[in-house]
Write a protein that holds these residues in place. Structure first.
Motif, PDB file in Angstrom:
ATOM      1  N   PRO A  36      40.050  39.378  45.240  1.00 14.46           N
ATOM      2  CA  PRO A  36      40.082  38.922  46.567  1.00 14.46           C
ATOM      3  C   PRO A  36      39.604  40.250  47.383  1.00 14.46           C
ATOM      4  O   PRO A  36      39.873  41.298  47.096  1.00 14.46           O
ATOM      5  N   ILE A  38      40.643  40.293  50.590  1.00 19.04           N
ATOM      6  CA  ILE A  38      41.755  40.798  51.321  1.00 19.04           C
ATOM      7  C   ILE A  38      42.776  41.548  50.592  1.00 19.04           C
ATOM      8  O   ILE A  38      42.991  41.157  49.313  1.00 19.04           O
ATOM      9  N   LEU A  60      48.970  34.532  44.483  1.00 15.46           N
ATOM     10  CA  LEU A  60      48.393  35.534  45.393  1.00 15.46           C
ATOM     11  C   LEU A  60      48.597  36.757  44.950  1.00 15.46           C
ATOM     12  O   LEU A  60      47.560  37.766  44.800  1.00 15.46           O
ATOM     13  N   THR A  61      49.843  37.170  44.634  1.00 21.87           N
ATOM     14  CA  THR A  61      49.995  38.612  44.133  1.00 21.87           C
ATOM     15  C   THR A  61      49.381  39.058  42.751  1.00 21.87           C
ATOM     16  O   THR A  61      49.056  40.030  42.360  1.00 21.87           O
ATOM     17  N   VAL A  65      46.705  40.489  45.823  1.00 21.24           N
ATOM     18  CA  VAL A  65      46.754  40.516  47.138  1.00 21.24           C
ATOM     19  C   VAL A  65      48.471  40.978  47.520  1.00 21.24           C
ATOM     20  O   VAL A  65      49.493  40.520  46.740  1.00 21.24           O
ATOM     21  N   HIS A 128      49.210  33.172  56.892  1.00 23.55           N
ATOM     22  CA  HIS A 128      49.117  31.809  56.461  1.00 23.55           C
ATOM     23  C   HIS A 128      50.518  31.118  56.436  1.00 23.55           C
ATOM     24  O   HIS A 128      51.700  31.407  56.187  1.00 23.55           O
ATOM     25  N   ALA A 415      44.842  30.012  43.962  1.00 24.15           N
ATOM     26  CA  ALA A 415      44.919  31.424  44.500  1.00 24.15           C
ATOM     27  C   ALA A 415      43.463  31.887  44.521  1.00 24.15           C
ATOM     28  O   ALA A 415      42.969  32.344  45.429  1.00 24.15           O
ATOM     29  N   THR A 418      42.004  29.921  47.814  1.00 18.23           N
ATOM     30  CA  THR A 418      42.628  30.243  48.908  1.00 18.23           C
ATOM     31  C   THR A 418      41.984  31.596  49.367  1.00 18.23           C
ATOM     32  O   THR A 418      41.586  32.020  50.435  1.00 18.23           O
ATOM     33  N   THR A 419      42.067  32.647  48.227  1.00 19.64           N
ATOM     34  CA  THR A 419      41.490  34.241  48.887  1.00 19.64           C
ATOM     35  C   THR A 419      39.845  33.790  49.180  1.00 19.64           C
ATOM     36  O   THR A 419      39.470  34.817  49.792  1.00 19.64           O
ATOM     37  N   TYR A 422      40.187  33.342  52.741  1.00 20.67           N
ATOM     38  CA  TYR A 422      40.718  34.547  53.514  1.00 20.67           C
ATOM     39  C   TYR A 422      39.519  35.586  53.547  1.00 20.67           C
ATOM     40  O   TYR A 422      39.512  36.268  54.612  1.00 20.67           O
ATOM     41  N   SER A 423      38.728  35.835  52.522  1.00 15.43           N
ATOM     42  CA  SER A 423      37.675  36.862  52.426  1.00 15.43           C
ATOM     43  C   SER A 423      36.482  36.328  53.464  1.00 15.43           C
ATOM     44  O   SER A 423      36.173  37.343  54.360  1.00 15.43           O
TER      45      SER A 423
END
Length: 430
Positions: A36, A38, A60-61, A65, A128, A415, A418-419, A422-423
């Motif tokens: 990502p 972000i 996410l992690t 992220v 989020h 993930a 969603t990322t 986000y980006s």
């Protein structure tokens, strides 16, 4: 990957992930392994829904992220505290329901003070929201305006587009506050195409502002070496008995009364059926009381095992491993987290044809579907299930269902999607 007989395989996690372009709504392909753009975001959990919140944070992690996780005592767990990419903010603290009204009021007020202070100084540019907090109208309006005033980009995972409509207590003020929140979001995630359609038609949200992501499989509930035979033994169920499970909150939209009626029909012909009801009553108090009286005054009382309280994570596997099938007799729902929880234990389901439940069940392979609000059809499908190859080969099928679900509802897919959003949001702001 294990394939379910005579059915197409679940999508491979190595295939490109489809993401809707926000301007043209065309489909773009993003490699699932892409990192990502972000680096840091805040995940506002509302302090509940532990499986989804932990799953999202882990997903996410895992792709790099860093997450500010806004949680409570209930979410203060090793999976988060030991994750180097998670900074845990326990803003909610103790959420025990037995506290006095004064204590509850003070802790809610304290939470909002802490949340407002955090938002003012938070490093992440993107918030989020997974769930709102206690004061829904405040969260949907003034709190959203506050986040926007701070220049934050806001995404929101909508699990229920309009719970008031589902629970038959909708109002003008409820719809107005929802519309304000949805319009103040920069992007919205939902779990089904029908949810997206309702957002567009009922709340005038642009299609390009909404994307459909899978409901990530529940992989946080303990799954030990406990066998189905041992689980049955612990609950007093013999190996020759056929166990049906109703699990989760007990509320009018869940349609438990239709399961009770179907169970009564089955039990008059076959006393080997057992029914497990495990969950906490929600909503109108009279609903569960009426069902309880029906059970007590009928001939099925000795065939029903009742655990009427919140079931903690460490006890959940006992019920899903003791059961031979999960029953979802819902009246109104878009999608059910309980279905995916059942799949995580390899448990087939019999569900009413509402929302997208029919789309999530492979007939005869992961379960069966019946007509909503029809106890006779439900009884017929339960009988059909226990005569089917799915039940007679249940131990083998359990592992196949688990593997199928882990790929179809993978958190890595969530993930990637969603990322990507986000980006795009952060790139547009720059």
């Amino acid at each position: 990957m294990t394939q379910l007989t005579e059915q197409p395989p679940a999508p491979s996690l190595r295939r490109p992930v489809e993401v809707r372009d926000q301007r043209s709504d065309s489909v773009q392909s993003l490699p699932a392994a892409a990192g990502p753009a972000i680096a840091h975001l805040a995940l506002l959990t509302g302090g509940g829904d532990k499986p989804y919140a932990l799953g999202m944070a882990a997903a996410l992690t895992s792709v790099g992220v860093h997450v500010d996780f806004i949680g409570s005592d209930d979410l203060s767990v090793p999976e988060l505290l030991g994750n180097p990419r998670v900074k845990f903010f326990n803003l909610r603290g103790d959420q025990r329901p037995e506290a006095s009204r004064m204590a509850k009021a003070l802790r809610v007020l304290s939470y909002y003070v802490r949340l407002i202070r955090y938002a003012a100084t938070a490093r992440p540019k993107l918030f989020h929201i997974l769930w709102n907090n206690k004061f829904q109208f405040f969260d949907r309006t003034l709190l959203m305006l506050y986040y926007r005033m701070l220049g934050k980009k806001i995404t929101f995972t909508v699990h229920n587009v309009n719970a008031g409509k589902r629970d038959l207590n909708d109002s003008f003020l409820n719809r107005l506050s929802l519309r304000i929140q949805y319009n103040l979001c920069h992007h919205i995630f939902v779990h089904t195409q029908r949810m997206k359609s309702e957002l567009v038609s009922d709340f005038c949200i642009a299609e390009s502002k909404v994307c459909v992501v899978p409901f990530g499989i529940n992989n946080t509930v303990p799954n030990t070496s406990l066998s189905s035979a041992d689980a049955k033994r612990q609950l007093g169920i013999t190996s020759s008995e056929k166990a049906l499970l109703f699990f989760g909150n007990i509320a009018p939209y869940k349609g438990l009364e239709y399961l009770i009626a179907a169970f009564g029909k089955l039990s008059t012909k076959d006393r080997s059926y057992r029914l497990l009801i495990a969950g906490n009553p929600k909503g109108p108090g009279g609903y569960w009381n009426q069902i309880r009286r029906t059970i007590a005054s009928s001939s099925i009382g000795d065939r029903v095992i009742q655990k009427i309280e919140y079931i903690p994570d460490e006890e959940t596997e006992l019920y899903f491993k003791a059961a031979d099938v999960l029953i979802l007799p819902y009246l109104h729902v878009f999608q059910s987290g309980v279905l995916f929880l059942g799949y995580s234990f390899g448990l087939p389901a019999i569900a009413s044809d509402v929302g997208t439940l029919k789309e999530e069940i492979i007939e005869g392979q992961t379960g069966f579907v019946f007509k909503p609000q029809d106890s006779s059809d439900l009884a017929s499908k339960i009988d059909q299930y226990f005569k089917s190859e799915l039940f007679h080969n249940l131990e083998t099928r359990r592992s196949q269902i688990k593997e199928y679900a882990n790929e179809r509802y993978s958190w890595s897919t969530v993930a990637a999607m969603t990322t990507a959003v986000y980006s795009k949001l952060l790139s547009s702001s720059r």
